[in-house]
Structure formats: C-alpha cells, structure tokens
Design an enzyme around this catalytic site. Structure first.
Site, PDB file in Angstrom:
ATOM      1  N   ASP A  10     -17.044  73.439   1.005  1.00  0.00           N
ATOM      2  CA  ASP A  10     -16.391  74.005  -0.168  1.00  0.00           C
ATOM      3  C   ASP A  10     -16.746  75.499  -0.186  1.00  0.00           C
ATOM      4  O   ASP A  10     -17.700  75.917   0.478  1.00  0.00           O
ATOM      5  CB  ASP A  10     -16.932  73.298  -1.418  1.00  0.00           C
ATOM      6  CG  ASP A  10     -16.532  73.988  -2.694  1.00  0.00           C
ATOM      7  OD1 ASP A  10     -15.330  74.263  -2.853  1.00  0.00           O
ATOM      8  OD2 ASP A  10     -17.421  74.262  -3.538  1.00  0.00           O
ATOM      9  N   ASP A  12     -16.195  77.943  -3.405  1.00  0.00           N
ATOM     10  CA  ASP A  12     -16.649  78.458  -4.702  1.00  0.00           C
ATOM     11  C   ASP A  12     -17.866  77.701  -5.217  1.00  0.00           C
ATOM     12  O   ASP A  12     -17.818  76.487  -5.413  1.00  0.00           O
ATOM     13  CB  ASP A  12     -15.508  78.376  -5.723  1.00  0.00           C
ATOM     14  CG  ASP A  12     -14.373  79.295  -5.326  1.00  0.00           C
ATOM     15  OD1 ASP A  12     -14.653  80.459  -5.038  1.00  0.00           O
ATOM     16  OD2 ASP A  12     -13.220  78.828  -5.275  1.00  0.00           O
TER      17      ASP A  12
HETATM   18  C1  XBP Z   1     -12.695  76.331  -7.101  1.00  0.00           C
HETATM   19  C2  XBP Z   1     -11.761  76.651  -8.170  1.00  0.00           C
HETATM   20  C3  XBP Z   1     -10.899  77.830  -8.036  1.00  0.00           C
HETATM   21  C4  XBP Z   1     -11.402  79.173  -8.401  1.00  0.00           C
HETATM   22  C5  XBP Z   1     -10.243  80.141  -8.565  1.00  0.00           C
HETATM   23  O1  XBP Z   1     -13.001  74.944  -7.044  1.00  0.00           O
HETATM   24  O2  XBP Z   1     -11.639  75.944  -9.117  1.00  0.00           O
HETATM   25  O3  XBP Z   1      -9.870  77.587  -8.888  1.00  0.00           O
HETATM   26  O4  XBP Z   1     -12.106  79.115  -9.617  1.00  0.00           O
HETATM   27  O5  XBP Z   1      -9.449  80.248  -7.437  1.00  0.00           O
HETATM   28  P1  XBP Z   1     -13.706  74.330  -5.738  1.00  0.00           P
HETATM   29  P2  XBP Z   1      -7.882  80.635  -7.558  1.00  0.00           P
HETATM   30  O6  XBP Z   1     -14.991  75.095  -5.534  1.00  0.00           O
HETATM   31  O7  XBP Z   1     -13.995  72.904  -6.103  1.00  0.00           O
HETATM   32  O8  XBP Z   1     -12.749  74.466  -4.582  1.00  0.00           O
HETATM   33  O9  XBP Z   1      -7.753  81.578  -8.706  1.00  0.00           O
HETATM   34  O10 XBP Z   1      -7.542  81.290  -6.254  1.00  0.00           O
HETATM   35  O11 XBP Z   1      -7.108  79.365  -7.809  1.00  0.00           O
HETATM   36 MG    MG Z   2     -17.075  74.489  -5.656  1.00  0.00          MG
END
Ligand code: XBP
Ligand code: MG
Length: 253
Positions: A10, A12
């Site tokens: 993952d 983020d």
């Molecule tokens: C990550 C997210 C993303 C970011 C924003 O979740 O929820 O939406 O916050 O990205 P994970 P965008 O770590 O579970 O993948 O604005 O590009 O959508």
């Molecule tokens: Mg995440």
C-alpha cells in the site's frame, strides 16, 4: 509450501505518512485556491479517512459536514477540478521533501530487489501521486522497481473492496498465496485479506486503534537495525526489524 514471490505495498500511510502531511494539506491548498472555506484539520481528516479516494472523500465531507453548502449545477466538475488541483499540490509537497519514507521501507525494498523478490503496489491513490512519491523519496527510476503499480480509478471499487489486489495479482500472474501485503489501515487489511493475502500492518497516528485481527503481524513501523520496531500483535520471534527472513517466516506459517 508455496514460496514467497512478491511483496505488495500500500502507499498512503504505509510507505510514508502521506495522508497527514501530503494529501491533507494538498486538499486544503486546492480549497483555498478555489475560494472555498473548507479546511481539513489533522483530526477532522482522521474522520474523513473513513472514505477512501480523494474525490469520494470530498463528496462525503459535503454530505456529512457541510449540508449548508449550495452545490453548483455541475458538482462533478467542481470535484474533478479540485481533485486535479489537489494532485498538483500533492506533487509539489512531495517534491519539497515534506513527506519522507517511514523507517525500514527503503531497506526492505532494496533487499527484495537484490534477492529477486518481485515488487508491486496496490493503492487507492492516483497514479501520479505514487510515481511522484517514489521518485522523490527513492530515486528517479524507482517506479520501475515495481512490476505493477495498481492505483486509483483503474478498478471500479476502491479499498476495502479487494479489486486492486486482485488486479495486481492477475497482472503478475500470481496467486494470493505467493504474496505478502503491507498495509497501515483496517480498510487495507480488509481488501487484502478477502483474497487470502497474508498481511503485515505498520500502524500510524490515524490507524493505531483500528481492528487488525487477521493480520500476520502488527508493528509500529518496519524497523531498522538501529531503530527496532515494537510488536503490537503477532509473533516476530527475535527480530527487531522486518527483513526478508522475517517476511518469509510470516508468509510460511
Ligand atoms: C488512500 C486513500 C487516498 C488518498 C487520496 O487509501 O484513501 O484516497 O487519501 O488519494 P489506501 P487521491 O492507503 O488504503 O490506498 O486523492 O488520489 O484519491
Ligand atoms: Mg493506506
């Protein structure tokens, strides 16, 4: 026993604290630029993380927190424009060095590359955000370290749906039993676990009290030789940082 062939990350919250220090201020800059009085504090953003995806998160915010907002005739366009502006701000923040990698991430990626363990990414965020983060924190060619980068709107349903992991595994020609996932959130764990993909969790300030039952190991971070991890759940044996030996052990048991 099935061999561990791939580590799937993952982005983020797992590779870096991008939510607090990258996405959140980028959203706020886009809102201010558009003349909107929306301002997402660190704590409010924690609540908004219930919804994955930036466009989806803005819609959720309007519905739940700003019922007073008079939407323009074309709300889809406003959301799309704000999201595009936010992506540009995110890339600038990342380029400025505001979002460093979490402990152990670079070390583990490099070990996997040296040992021929395949790498991939399964994320909800948009593709340009991923490449910007990898290029600025690792090296200009770092996106090529990953055989598949599964990102954003490439699948119809975002996490906690399993679609993005399914996509990555299919592209790699691997079964879930051949991979190990790295996540930071309950939504991410749910996405991977539905496929039977074993998962290691590294928590952060937003996710430390979430439910991680079913994870192979829950850590505060991946650790470094000089910066040992803390085990929050599961068994890491004598290890004080997560390397391929521990990854293989977690995968095999
Ligand atoms: C990550 C997210 C993303 C970011 C924003 O979740 O929820 O939406 O916050 O990205 P994970 P965008 O770590 O579970 O993948 O604005 O590009 O959508
Ligand atoms: Mg995440």
């Amino acid at each position: 026993m099935t061999k561990l062939r791939a580590l799937i990350f993952d982005v983020d919250g797992t590779l870096a604290d991008t939510e607090r220090d990258g996405h959140r201020p980028a959203f706020n800059r886009a809102f201010a630029e558009a003349g909107l009085d929306w301002d997402w504090s660190v704590s409010l953003y924690g609540e908004l993380l219930a919804i994955t995806g930036g466009k989806e998160r803005m819609r959720f915010y309007l519905k739940q927190y700003r019922p007073d907002f008079e939407p323009p005739t074309d709300l889809d366009k406003l959301i799309a424009n704000l999201h595009a502006a936010k992506t540009e701000h995110y890339k600038q923040l990342v380029a400025s060095g505001a979002v460093p990698l979490r402990p152990g991430v670079k070390r583990l990626l490099e070990e996997a590359r040296t040992q021929g363990v395949r790498l991939a990414i399964a994320t909800t965020t948009s593709f340009p955000n991923v490449t910007a983060l990898l290029q600025h924190t690792l090296s200009p060619d770092a996106p090529e370290w990953f055989e598949v980068i599964g990102a954003g709107d490439i699948v119809p349903a975002k996490k906690p749906a399993p679609d993005i992991y399914q996509y990555v595994l299919r592209e790699m020609g691997l079964s879930a039993q051949e991979g190990l996932a790295f996540e930071d959130s309950h939504h991410g764990l749910t996405s991977a676990a539905q496929l039977g993909l074993k998962t290691v969790i590294t928590v952060n300030d937003y996710t430390h009290s979430q439910d991680f039952s079913g994870a192979r190991l829950v850590l505060n971070h991946l650790g470094e030789p000089e910066q040992p991890f803390t085990v929050l759940a599961g068994d890491a044996g004598d290890a004080s940082y997560l390397n391929l030996a521990l990854a293989n052990h977690l995968h095999g048991n």
